[in-house]
Write an enzyme that holds these catalytic residues in place. Sequence first.
Site, PDB file in Angstrom:
ATOM      1  N   MET A   1      -2.662  61.685 -17.017  1.00 62.42           N
ATOM      2  CA  MET A   1      -3.522  61.159 -18.086  1.00 62.42           C
ATOM      3  C   MET A   1      -3.476  62.077 -19.299  1.00 62.42           C
ATOM      4  O   MET A   1      -3.493  63.290 -19.161  1.00 62.42           O
ATOM      5  CB  MET A   1      -4.962  61.054 -17.556  1.00 62.42           C
ATOM      6  N   SER A   2      -3.422  61.481 -20.498  1.00 64.35           N
ATOM      7  CA  SER A   2      -3.464  62.206 -21.769  1.00 64.35           C
ATOM      8  C   SER A   2      -2.273  63.165 -21.865  1.00 64.35           C
ATOM      9  O   SER A   2      -1.133  62.725 -21.773  1.00 64.35           O
ATOM     10  CB  SER A   2      -4.817  62.911 -21.913  1.00 64.35           C
ATOM     11  N   SER A   3      -2.492  64.477 -22.010  1.00 59.39           N
ATOM     12  CA  SER A   3      -1.338  65.390 -22.059  1.00 59.39           C
ATOM     13  C   SER A   3      -0.556  65.315 -20.748  1.00 59.39           C
ATOM     14  O   SER A   3       0.661  65.477 -20.721  1.00 59.39           O
ATOM     15  CB  SER A   3      -1.784  66.827 -22.340  1.00 59.39           C
TER      16      SER A   3
ATOM     17  N   GLY B   1      -0.282  62.531 -19.086  1.00 61.78           N
ATOM     18  CA  GLY B   1       0.469  61.285 -19.235  1.00 61.78           C
ATOM     19  C   GLY B   1       1.734  61.499 -20.055  1.00 61.78           C
ATOM     20  O   GLY B   1       2.803  60.997 -19.715  1.00 61.78           O
TER      21      GLY B   1
END
Length: 301
Positions: free
Chosen positions: A127-129, A131
Site C-alpha cells: 500500500m502507498s509507498s 504499493g
Amino acid sequence: MSTFSNSHDRLTDMKQFGTDPGSLHADTYIPKNFPKNGPLVVVLHGSTQSAESYDRGSGWSALADECGIALLYPEQRKTNNPINSFNWFKSGDSRRGDGEPLSIRHMIEQVVDDHAIDPSRVFITGMSSGGAMTSVMLATYPEVFAGGAIIAGLPYRSADNLMEAMVRMKGYGGPSDSKLDSLVRDASTFDGPWPTISVWHGGSDSTVDNANADSIVRQWQKIHKVEGPPTRLEEVDGFPRQVWCNADGREVIEEYIIGKMGHGTPIMAEGEDGLGEEGKYMLEVGISSTRHIAHFWGLAE
C-alpha cells in the site's frame, strides 16, 4: 471479526537474508497449518507504518491461519527514510540487482528455502509507498511472482527522484502510455508468463491520485496483450470491479476504485468474514481487499 491485540507476537524477526544492500528489516509469519509447497505472500507497508501495524490492520496473518499461507514482511528503517517509506523513486532502489529490490529478493529466497515454499506461488502486495515498491518488484523480478496487488500505489518508474514523486502522486505528468509498458519490459530480460495484476485505489484519495491506478492498469495491459476496455465489469460487495481476461479467458488484470474512500487499504473488519482492524490508512469501507486479493490469486475460497 478477527481479534488479536498484539500482532508483534505473531511476526518473527528474520535474522539473516543475503547481503541486504538496501538495509531493510524483515519479519515472517508462518502459520502452524502451513503445508509443504504452500504459497508465500510478500506484504509491503506504507509510509509511517510498520510491518506489525500493517499486519494488524490488513488481517493478512489471520487469513494466513485460515488458508495456510506463509507471509514475509519487508520493513523500512528510519535510517533509510524518515517516514518509513520504501524508496521506490530512487534510481538505486528501483533497479534489478540493486538496493531495496535486491534486499527483498534475498529475503524471498531465504524464506522459500527455509520453509519449503512453492516457488511458483509467490505473490506480492503493498500500500502507498509499499504499493509503488510492489510495482518495482513486479517489474524488476517478474520471474519471481505469480501475481501482485498494488493498493494506492504508482506505476513502475513513474518518478526518478523525490520531486517527481510528489508531482506524480498528485496525478500530474508521468511516462506516456506508449512508454509505460517498455519501462517494465526493459527492467529485466524476462519474456513471460507475466504476473497477474490487482489494482486497488480510493476514489477520493488526495495523497496519491487515483489517476495512478489507471496508469498501472495501462502499464500492464500491453504486456498481458489485453489492451482496450475491460472484458467485463461486475459489482463485488457493492463496488465496481473491472476485469481484463487474456486470449485463454484467464483473468490477468483487475481494478477496484473504491468510491468515496481516501488514502489507504480497504478493509472489512466486521462480520463473519471480517479481517483486520481499522486504523491509520486502514479504512473500514465494507470490502476486504486482503480477502479479495487472496481469492484473485487462488489462495482463498
